[in-house]
Scaffold this motif. Structure first.
Motif, PDB file in Angstrom:
ATOM      1  N   MET A   1      48.730  43.129  49.217  1.00 43.36           N
ATOM      2  CA  MET A   1      49.014  42.385  47.991  1.00 43.36           C
ATOM      3  C   MET A   1      48.435  43.167  46.822  1.00 43.36           C
ATOM      4  SD  MET A   1      50.404  39.253  48.161  1.00 43.36           S
ATOM      5  CE  MET A   1      49.619  38.150  46.987  1.00 43.36           C
TER       6      MET A   1
ATOM      7  N   ASP B   1      44.407  43.891  44.281  1.00 39.92           N
ATOM      8  CA  ASP B   1      43.788  45.120  43.746  1.00 39.92           C
ATOM      9  C   ASP B   1      43.574  44.995  42.244  1.00 39.92           C
ATOM     10  OD1 ASP B   1      43.478  46.641  46.041  1.00 39.92           O
ATOM     11  OD2 ASP B   1      45.557  47.330  45.997  1.00 39.92           O
TER      12      ASP B   1
ATOM     13  N   LEU C   1      40.581  42.831  41.463  1.00 36.21           N
ATOM     14  CA  LEU C   1      39.303  43.529  41.692  1.00 36.21           C
ATOM     15  C   LEU C   1      39.051  44.552  40.595  1.00 36.21           C
ATOM     16  CD1 LEU C   1      39.360  44.067  45.574  1.00 36.21           C
ATOM     17  CD2 LEU C   1      38.005  42.426  44.277  1.00 36.21           C
TER      18      LEU C   1
ATOM     19  N   ARG D   1      42.288  34.501  47.489  1.00 37.77           N
ATOM     20  CA  ARG D   1      42.482  35.610  48.436  1.00 37.77           C
ATOM     21  C   ARG D   1      41.654  35.501  49.704  1.00 37.77           C
ATOM     22  NH1 ARG D   1      46.882  37.237  45.880  1.00 37.77           N
ATOM     23  NH2 ARG D   1      46.513  37.630  43.684  1.00 37.77           N
ATOM     24  N   GLN D   2      40.665  34.604  49.719  1.00 41.35           N
ATOM     25  CA  GLN D   2      39.744  34.554  50.851  1.00 41.35           C
ATOM     26  C   GLN D   2      39.315  35.951  51.297  1.00 41.35           C
ATOM     27  OE1 GLN D   2      42.645  32.119  52.495  1.00 41.35           O
ATOM     28  NE2 GLN D   2      42.044  30.895  50.764  1.00 41.35           N
TER      29      GLN D   2
ATOM     30  N   MET E   1      37.455  39.299  52.598  1.00 38.88           N
ATOM     31  CA  MET E   1      36.648  39.557  53.787  1.00 38.88           C
ATOM     32  C   MET E   1      35.895  40.871  53.601  1.00 38.88           C
ATOM     33  SD  MET E   1      36.999  37.406  56.276  1.00 38.88           S
ATOM     34  CE  MET E   1      38.068  36.150  56.936  1.00 38.88           C
TER      35      MET E   1
ATOM     36  N   ASP F   1      35.580  43.575  50.590  1.00 37.02           N
ATOM     37  CA  ASP F   1      36.107  42.850  49.423  1.00 37.02           C
ATOM     38  C   ASP F   1      35.185  41.693  49.049  1.00 37.02           C
ATOM     39  OD1 ASP F   1      38.349  44.436  49.237  1.00 37.02           O
ATOM     40  OD2 ASP F   1      39.540  43.169  50.563  1.00 37.02           O
ATOM     41  N   LEU F   2      34.747  40.971  50.064  1.00 32.78           N
ATOM     42  CA  LEU F   2      33.862  39.820  49.828  1.00 32.78           C
ATOM     43  C   LEU F   2      32.545  40.302  49.222  1.00 32.78           C
ATOM     44  CD1 LEU F   2      33.272  36.826  50.178  1.00 32.78           C
ATOM     45  CD2 LEU F   2      32.539  37.282  52.501  1.00 32.78           C
TER      46      LEU F   2
END
Lengths: 236, 271
Positions: free
Chosen positions: A6, A10, A13, A74-75, A77, A80-81
């Protein structure tokens, strides 16, 4: 790292990263301006620092909101988390840095009557240079995510602590020499403390970056050389 | 529920999980569908009283591995399994093993709820009856009630046990299937994407159920939902192209996995 399936993720972020860089730039500028205003008795510049703090506060709030929406949507992980949680923590640190800069700016008016003695001004400037170098470098490391460099910056907080301790001692001496210095020196003491804490926040950010990059907390105690808390315990 | 007891129960379970040996051990498991090899020397152990989640992109072999655990692959003619899988130390591919009995010990719940087109009562009682688990009608009534209780469905269906199982909602049907699996007192429950056809509320109920079942059963679950794996499991295994990429504590797996492929997969990045 390869990009997300997706692409909008990006973008989100990247946006958070950009906002952090902007916050960092502004916080850095505010702190430098505050010390400049202090040693030169420039109350107009001090006023600017005070009003800039609103921008920084808003930026932090915006980052928070965006980060929360991103988490909900986006949940994220793993890396990224960690990145998003790290962003939240860094934004909070930078907001505090701004507050400390603003607090220094507020003291400009209080010390205007007497001015800041040359020698103390140099000490403060030096301390602030050290702290700002830390801040600037940690923001550069945020851009390239090097755990190694983050760790190196964390090790350097010691220098600021040592400088702060020596400035503390010097301010005490001034106050003992002439009680009329007490008002100004007390304000300068707070200023020095504020600057020292800016260094601490830079170190916090370094630790957060280390965590983002590796998923682990940096090992070992933070190096410290702030002995001001015991200074003057026995006055001879 | 009291927070302290909840934490104490969790701790006791974790303790038990560490004390006991593996419930099932898979050693060098390979699966072939005709010429095509679907699994490559997978070594994966399933811990007792633990929820193990199997994750990975479509076609990675996670469902294939799950199905080897109760010999579901036997039903496919071209399928061949090599390696060794044990249940409490016994080789389940030993020719002397009774497959029907094995599947009673290792039950399965499928992606789509598939109740028998019979009454709710009969859906549950069928297994115990063919396995001779109930001596009397009272016995059977008890088994049916206990199974439905465990599956968290009793209160919703106790007044309509004679109605058709297919008349229930999707989520209820899936819990009925779980109750049906529980009815024959299995030791291991395999679940193949048990929530993918359910809405979020039904999913939450099934997940809550999985969480509770953990104290009595060993559970292996295949799921496409990373969040679900993170929520319900204690161990997670990641499959990719027929290989086991990484098996780790779930907490570690979703915050800081060791393998780059796991990282890319769970973060939704191109591998």
């Amino acid at each position: 790292m390869s990009s997300h399936i997706m692409s909008a993720f990006d973008e989100e972020l990247k946006y958070l990263n950009r906002r952090i860089s902007e916050m960092g730039g502004l916080a850095e500028q505010m702190c430098a301006d505050a010390v400049h205003a202090l040693v030169n008795g420039d109350s107009a510049l001090a006023q600017k620092v005070i009003s800039d703090d609103v921008i920084l506060d808003n930026a932090e709030r915006e980052i928070q909101e965006k980060a929360i929406v991103t988490i909900a949507k986006r949940q994220p992980m793993a890396a990224d988390l960690r990145e998003i949680i790290g962003t939240l923590r860094i934004a909070a640190d930078l907001e505090r840095v701004g507050d400390l800069g603003k607090n220094n700016a507020k003291r400009v008016i209080a010390v205007q009557g007497t001015g800041v003695p040359r020698k103390l001004a140099r000490g403060l400037e030096h301390l602030s240079e050290l702290a700002l170098v830390q801040l600037k470098e940690v923001l550069d490391v945020f851009a390239n995510r090097s755990a190694q460099k983050a760790e190196a910056i964390r090790q350097r907080d010691e220098e600021i602590d040592a400088m702060y301790t020596s400035l503390f001692r010097e301010l005490l001496t001034y106050m003992m020499e002439d009680p009329r210095n007490i008002t100004t020196c007390t304000h300068l003491l707070f200023c020095a403390k504020n600057i020292e804490r800016i260094g601490d926040h830079a170190t916090n950010i370094a630790e957060t970056i280390y965590y983002i990059a590796t998923g682990a907390q940096p090992q070992g105690e933070r190096p410290k050389d702030d002995s001001s808390n015991t200074l003057g315990a026995v006055v001879e | 529920m009291n927070m302290m007891t909840e934490a104490a129960v969790e701790k006791a379970l974790d303790q038990r999980m560490n004390d006991l040996s593996y419930k099932m051990i898979g050693k060098d498991v390979s699966v072939y569908y005709g010429e095509k090899r679907a699994l490559f020397d997978v070594n994966l152990n399933v811990r007792q009283n633990t929820v193990t989640a199997l994750i990975g992109p479509s076609g990675c072999g996670k469902s294939t591995f799950l199905r080897t655990l109760n010999r579901m692959n036997d039903t496919i003619d071209s399928c061949r399994v090599t390696g060794r899988i044990t249940l409490d130390g016994d080789d389940i591919y030993d020719p002397a093993i009774d497959v029907v009995e094995l599947r009673a010990r290792v039950g399965m719940v499928f992606q789509k709820p598939n109740p028998f087109p019979k009454s709710i009562y009969e859906n549950i009682s069928y297994g115990p009856r063919i396995h001779g688990l109930a001596r009397s009608k009272t016995d059977m009534d008890q088994i049916v009630e206990a199974s439905l209780q465990r599956a968290g469905l009793w209160n919703e269906v106790k007044d309509r046990l004679q109605e058709s199982g297919t008349g229930l909602s999707g989520g209820q049907q899936q819990r009925l299937c779980i109750a049906r699996a529980i009815a024959v007192s299995p030791e291991v429950i395999l679940m193949d994407e048990p929530c993918s056809a359910l809405d979020p509320i039904a999913t939450a109920k099934v997940e809550e159920l999985i969480h509770e079942l953990r104290s009595n059963y060993t559970i292996v679950i295949v799921t496409h939902s990373m969040q679900q794996a993170a929520r319900v499991s204690q161990r997670t295994a990641m499959f990719h192209l027929g290989q086991l990429v990484e098996e780790n504590d779930t907490d570690k797996m979703f915050t800081n996995p060791d393998d780059q492929r796991t990282q890319d997969y769970i973060m939704g990045r191109f591998g």
